[in-house]
Design a protein around this motif. Structure first.
Motif, PDB file in Angstrom:
ATOM      1  N   MET A 274       0.852  -1.205   0.000  1.00 14.70           N
ATOM      2  CA  MET A 274       0.000   0.000   0.000  1.00 14.70           C
ATOM      3  C   MET A 274       0.885   1.251   0.000  1.00 14.70           C
ATOM      4  O   MET A 274       1.798   1.375   0.814  1.00 14.70           O
ATOM      5  CB  MET A 274      -0.878  -0.011   1.271  1.00 14.70           C
ATOM      6  N   VAL A 275       0.623   2.122  -0.943  1.00 12.69           N
ATOM      7  CA  VAL A 275       1.449   3.325  -1.063  1.00 12.69           C
ATOM      8  C   VAL A 275       1.003   4.360  -0.029  1.00 12.69           C
ATOM      9  O   VAL A 275      -0.192   4.627   0.127  1.00 12.69           O
ATOM     10  CB  VAL A 275       1.344   3.912  -2.489  1.00 12.69           C
ATOM     11  N   ASP A 276       1.982   4.910   0.665  1.00 11.46           N
ATOM     12  CA  ASP A 276       1.750   5.925   1.687  1.00 11.46           C
ATOM     13  C   ASP A 276       0.968   7.109   1.103  1.00 11.46           C
ATOM     14  O   ASP A 276       1.207   7.519  -0.036  1.00 11.46           O
ATOM     15  CB  ASP A 276       3.136   6.387   2.182  1.00 11.46           C
TER      16      ASP A 276
ATOM     17  N   ARG B 244       1.268  10.165   1.731  1.00  5.43           N
ATOM     18  CA  ARG B 244       2.159  11.282   1.387  1.00  5.43           C
ATOM     19  C   ARG B 244       2.689  11.122  -0.039  1.00  5.43           C
ATOM     20  O   ARG B 244       2.850  12.090  -0.774  1.00  5.43           O
ATOM     21  CB  ARG B 244       3.349  11.334   2.345  1.00  5.43           C
ATOM     22  N   ILE B 245       2.975   9.880  -0.384  1.00  8.44           N
ATOM     23  CA  ILE B 245       3.512   9.618  -1.719  1.00  8.44           C
ATOM     24  C   ILE B 245       2.434   9.858  -2.767  1.00  8.44           C
ATOM     25  O   ILE B 245       2.677  10.474  -3.815  1.00  8.44           O
ATOM     26  CB  ILE B 245       4.077   8.175  -1.786  1.00  8.44           C
TER      27      ILE B 245
ATOM     28  N   ARG C 197      11.416   5.573  -6.984  1.00  8.17           N
ATOM     29  CA  ARG C 197      12.022   4.317  -6.537  1.00  8.17           C
ATOM     30  C   ARG C 197      11.894   4.210  -5.011  1.00  8.17           C
ATOM     31  O   ARG C 197      12.223   5.141  -4.282  1.00  8.17           O
ATOM     32  CB  ARG C 197      13.510   4.279  -6.936  1.00  8.17           C
ATOM     33  N   LEU C 198      11.403   3.070  -4.549  1.00 10.88           N
ATOM     34  CA  LEU C 198      11.356   2.779  -3.117  1.00 10.88           C
ATOM     35  C   LEU C 198      12.210   1.539  -2.873  1.00 10.88           C
ATOM     36  O   LEU C 198      11.721   0.414  -2.967  1.00 10.88           O
ATOM     37  CB  LEU C 198       9.925   2.477  -2.653  1.00 10.88           C
ATOM     38  N   GLY C 199      13.465   1.733  -2.612  1.00 11.06           N
ATOM     39  CA  GLY C 199      14.347   0.579  -2.384  1.00 11.06           C
ATOM     40  C   GLY C 199      14.430  -0.286  -3.621  1.00 11.06           C
ATOM     41  O   GLY C 199      14.891   0.143  -4.669  1.00 11.06           O
ATOM     42  N   ASP C 200      13.938  -1.517  -3.520  1.00 11.24           N
ATOM     43  CA  ASP C 200      13.972  -2.421  -4.674  1.00 11.24           C
ATOM     44  C   ASP C 200      12.634  -2.461  -5.397  1.00 11.24           C
ATOM     45  O   ASP C 200      12.335  -3.400  -6.106  1.00 11.24           O
ATOM     46  CB  ASP C 200      14.380  -3.834  -4.236  1.00 11.24           C
ATOM     47  N   ARG C 201      11.831  -1.432  -5.201  1.00  4.93           N
ATOM     48  CA  ARG C 201      10.522  -1.379  -5.851  1.00  4.93           C
ATOM     49  C   ARG C 201      10.339  -0.040  -6.572  1.00  4.93           C
ATOM     50  O   ARG C 201      11.043   0.931  -6.296  1.00  4.93           O
ATOM     51  CB  ARG C 201       9.395  -1.584  -4.832  1.00  4.93           C
TER      52      ARG C 201
ATOM     53  N   GLU D 208       2.586  -0.323  -7.684  1.00  4.10           N
ATOM     54  CA  GLU D 208       3.888  -0.664  -7.100  1.00  4.10           C
ATOM     55  C   GLU D 208       4.334  -2.002  -7.678  1.00  4.10           C
ATOM     56  O   GLU D 208       3.563  -2.970  -7.690  1.00  4.10           O
ATOM     57  CB  GLU D 208       3.763  -0.759  -5.583  1.00  4.10           C
TER      58      GLU D 208
ATOM     59  N   LEU E 120      16.103   8.671  -8.048  1.00  4.45           N
ATOM     60  CA  LEU E 120      15.058   8.189  -7.143  1.00  4.45           C
ATOM     61  C   LEU E 120      13.682   8.589  -7.650  1.00  4.45           C
ATOM     62  O   LEU E 120      12.670   8.174  -7.088  1.00  4.45           O
ATOM     63  CB  LEU E 120      15.256   8.747  -5.729  1.00  4.45           C
TER      64      LEU E 120
ATOM     65  N   GLN F   8      16.042  13.399  -7.136  1.00  6.36           N
ATOM     66  CA  GLN F   8      15.823  12.654  -5.892  1.00  6.36           C
ATOM     67  C   GLN F   8      14.337  12.616  -5.550  1.00  6.36           C
ATOM     68  O   GLN F   8      13.868  11.740  -4.836  1.00  6.36           O
ATOM     69  CB  GLN F   8      16.613  13.289  -4.750  1.00  6.36           C
ATOM     70  N   THR F   9      13.603  13.620  -6.034  1.00 10.40           N
ATOM     71  CA  THR F   9      12.161  13.683  -5.792  1.00 10.40           C
ATOM     72  C   THR F   9      11.457  14.017  -7.102  1.00 10.40           C
ATOM     73  O   THR F   9      12.072  14.521  -8.053  1.00 10.40           O
ATOM     74  CB  THR F   9      11.819  14.796  -4.776  1.00 10.40           C
TER      75      THR F   9
ATOM     76  N   ASP G  94       9.417  16.369  -7.413  1.00 10.28           N
ATOM     77  CA  ASP G  94       9.521  17.820  -7.414  1.00 10.28           C
ATOM     78  C   ASP G  94      10.757  18.264  -8.202  1.00 10.28           C
ATOM     79  O   ASP G  94      10.701  19.137  -9.089  1.00 10.28           O
ATOM     80  CB  ASP G  94       9.632  18.226  -5.937  1.00 10.28           C
TER      81      ASP G  94
END
Lengths: 592, 203
Positions: free
Chosen positions: B1-3, B5-6, B33-37, B57, B87, B161-162, B164
């Motif tokens: 489940m995606v946060d 905030r994301i 990118r979230l780690g390996d996802r 995801e 990222l 990195q974001t 944004d």
């Protein structure tokens, strides 16, 4: 080849002899210099059977391809060794002038091994290396010794230890250029254990640059970027690093009274503004630095460099002290005696809490500014309780039955950012290869300062990706070697291009970050070989269970477990934090 | 489940891209990118009107059921993440930049902001310019050296990195191209105001 001198100076103090041999250039291409090259060499030289304070440990001094070139902040150098404080791999780097001068002696690396029978100091001058008797210098403090050995910023530079290093304090620093420090993790004790008092360098070789036109362009563009950033062109020159005090306090992330609280009621009194208004004589710069964050401060008793933010916090908020003059004086004393101010301050705070809770019988209490100077002296000379405190807070707290009161990670005292208010910083401390440290990919950039863009400091999901990137980036920057403050105005892609211009080897931004990832994984392997494991990737229980009762970080503890799981996956490590063979092969570390 | 905030980050940047005329109703995509996802826009979703279920995801290094729902450009996003420090990725269709990409191999801005921030934007060319391994390889290769690149006739890929940050590079590129277009239309002699401006071509 441009960028590197391609030479290693290898000194054996046991025989007072040295050898000079070529630097393995394939190794240099992969690990660049500084921290990276130091880690790679240390891997071969110092295994788990070696005690950090034995003659078999080594000190590996390194510069990098950018050192001494004149690129902004290209003054830094590094030392790698096994840490007597943590038992982990250790590197510490420092600014000033010594690194530039070391590069000019024509060596990329200086290895110091063995133990001299009697105290010595080493002089490297005009291509010759000489050993001098230091019996009459043993016991001297840093300021007097630096002057006696002929410190002259642009010509002759002195690196030395003070009494703390001689007395094998596990939080002793190596000092250079009088008041700059290779501070963390106790490298001063390693130098002391070798009976080595000082290394003086005088060089003449100017670094060769492969593409001067491109280098000049990058110099020009970097100057523009640093001038455009309010952080590097205004905040740091005007207030020094202590500019962070009010910022961090305001967001509820300033560890206070040994991390019992996250905001300090006396923050304003020890802020950058207060320092500038009341004690600043002028600002100063390391060699080739346009930022000038160094403070020259003066009280009734002392005048000299500092204090930095971390120091001001360690003796200030962490000890519940808002007497800025006392903090400046404690900082000066640490420099003169050769001690790491973060570990000293945080160990004093630990002793204060142990005492207030009734576990330790001492006169230390939070807020006792009048005891700071005595504590510092006692730690340097191993007097009374100082003999136990100079072993660091974890050994102290463990001795008195309460290791949980040491605010450390892997035995190294954490710096001035409470991770309950900055989740990424918590993961960063827990996974740092040298222990609780903000110089291993500081998340204050993205989580507080908006560098490059602001991210939610309480967000947990996805935070590991930022931590990994910043850890890799910092390892790369430490291998160049330049100052991380440059990175506050200039992106990694510029460093890759400067490295290319200097060496003539094409480094894409990706390649440079990959260097950092390689270094990080090698350091991890080193610590695993030393016996560290997943259980060591943690934080003091207080940060995991005790939420601030009020303020902007109210209700938050560090959500370490989910971040750590995501972190291991993102790094390509298994669930126990061990790099997978595929990852090592990808990084060119399969032979390790 | 995606946060949550994301999700909000995706929704805001997606909306901004649409409002800025940098995508069509269903064009472009965003990912992080979230780690390996990887979290990426669902195929066919509207960036300007994203709902929580529009974020997919999936794994970074191999397929899982998420790929059945993910954006057509998943392959290029994955390749970029596997080969660069990115990222976040913003892919959009900035119209003026696309127009310039049809006649040159690199875009060298002449305005101050983009000269300062981007220096140069390479243009890569691929016959099958959507979702193919060849395209993924070319785009990812160029992004190893640059934070934003143009795929000829298709659009831009920016990393950061974001989201944004990646959006910032994208909008800076389009602004630079609009200014360059105006300069062409005005058709008066260019007065150089930058030192060492010839070096931008070599960046």
């Amino acid at each position: 080849m441009s960028g590197w001198a391609e030479k290693i100076l290898d000194i054996d103090l046991s025989t007072l002899t040295y050898q000079v041999y070529p630097l393995d250039m394939e190794m240099a291409r992969k690990f660049v210099g500084g921290r990276g090259l130091g880690a790679r060499l240390l891997w071969e030289m110092v295994g788990p059977e070696v005690d950090a304070l034995s003659p078999e440990n080594v000190l590996i001094f390194t510069n990098g391809p950018l050192t001494g070139t004149g690129y902004q902040t290209s003054n830094r150098f590094s030392v790698s060794t096994k840490s007597p404080l943590t038992g982990t791999i250790l590197d510490a780097n420092s600014g000033g002038f010594w690194g530039m001068q070391f590069k000019k002696t024509g060596y990329d690396v200086m290895i110091v091994r063995g133990r001299a029978e009697n105290p010595v100091w080493i002089e490297i001058k005009g291509g010759s290396i000489s050993f001098h008797d230091a019996s009459d210098l043993w016991g001297m403090r840093v300021y007097a010794l630096t002057e006696k050995l002929g410190q002259n910023n642009n010509k002759r530079n002195v690196l030395c230890i003070g009494p703390a290093g001689e007395n094998l304090s596990r939080i002793a620093a190596i000092m250079n250029d009088r008041e700059r420090a290779l501070a963390r993790g106790g490298p001063g004790a390693v130098m002391g254990s070798k009976n080595l008092k000082a290394i003086v360098v005088e060089g003449k070789d100017r670094p060769v640059i492969d593409d001067p036109a491109q280098f000049k362009f990058m110099l020009y563009e970097t100057r523009k970027l640093l001038a455009a950033s309010p952080l590097t062109s205004q905040a740091l020159p005007e207030f020094g690093t202590v500019v962070m005090m009010n910022i961090i306090n305001n967001i509820g992330a300033l560890p206070t009274r040994n991390h019992q609280f996250v905001q300090f009621e006396g923050a304003e009194a020890i802020s950058g503004e207060a320092l500038t208004d009341n004690y600043l004589v002028k600002n100063a710069s390391c060699w080739a630095c346009p930022i000038g964050c160094t403070r020259i401060s003066k009280t009734d008793k002392v005048e000299g460099e500092g204090p930095e933010f971390e120091t001001t916090w360690a003796f200030g908020a962490q000890c519940g002290i808002d007497d800025l003059a006392a903090i400046i004086e404690a900082n000066s004393l640490c420099n003169d005696l050769g001690l790491d101010t973060i570990s000293v301050g945080s160990t004093i705070a630990c002793a204060m809490e142990l005492t207030e809770k009734g576990y330790l019988d001492s006169d230390l209490r939070f807020g006792r500014a009048d005891l700071l100077a005595r504590c510092v002296e006692d730690m340097a000379y191993r007097r009374d309780l100082g003999d136990e405190m100079t072993e660091g807070s974890l050994r102290l707290a463990t001795r008195y039955g309460h290791p949980e009161l040491s605010m450390s990670a892997k035995g190294m005292e954490m710096p001035a950012y409470d991770p309950r208010g900055m989740q990424g910083q918590g993961l960063l401390y827990a996974t740092s290869n040298r222990g609780g440290c903000h110089m291993r990919g500081n998340m204050v950039g993205p989580e507080v300062l908006g560098l490059p863009k602001l991210i939610d400091r309480f967000q947990v999901q996805g935070k590991s990706s930022f931590v990994i990137l910043h850890q890799n980036s910092s390892a790369a920057i430490d291998s160049l070697v330049i100052c991380k403050f440059t990175n506050m105005g200039v992106a990694d892609e510029y460093f890759a291009r400067v490295l290319t211009a200097v060496t003539g080897i094409h480094y894409a931004t990706t390649d440079m970050i990959r260097v950092g990832e390689r270094v990080w994984n090698l350091e991890r392997l080193y610590n695993l070989r030393e016996g560290f494991n997943r259980q060591d990737d943690t934080l003091p229980p207080r940060l995991l269970t005790e939420a601030p009762a009020d303020g902007p970080s109210q209700g938050w503890v560090v959500q370490l477990e989910p971040m750590l799981k995501e972190y291991y996956r993102g790094r390509g490590w298994d669930e126990n934090g061990v790099p997978r063979p595929q990852k090592l092969a990808e990084l060119g570390l399969a032979d390790i | 489940m995606v946060d949550q905030r994301i999700y909000e980050m995706f929704r805001e940047i997606g909306r901004d891209l649409y409002v800025a005329n940098m995508i069509s109703s269903h064009g472009g995509n965003l990912s992080i990118r979230l780690g390996d996802r990887v979290v990426i826009k669902r195929r066919g979703a509207m960036l300007g009107n994203l709902k929580p279920h529009d974020l997919i995801e999936t794994r970074l290094d191999k397929n899982d059921s998420g790929v059945a729902l993910a954006s057509t450009e998943l392959l290029v996003h994955r390749t970029v993440y596997m080969t660069t420090p990115a990222l976040a990725i913003c892919h959009c269709h900035p119209r003026t930049a696309i127009a310039f990409s049809l006649s040159r191999d690199e875009i060298v801005p002449i305005d101050n902001e983009a000269s300062y921030l981007l220096k140069k934007i390479p243009v890569v060319s691929e016959e099958f310019a959507s979702g193919t391994p060849e395209m993924a390889k070319k785009v990812a290769g160029a992004l190893q050296n640059y934070k934003i690149i143009m795929l000829r006739g298709h659009g831009s890929f920016a990393t950061g990195q974001t989201l944004d940050e990646a959006f910032f590079w994208s909008s800076t590129l389009e602004e630079a191209c609009q200014i360059a277009l105006y300069v062409k239309q005005i058709n008066e002699p260019f007065i150089e105001y930058r030192k060492m401006s010839e070096s931008y071509n070599k960046f």
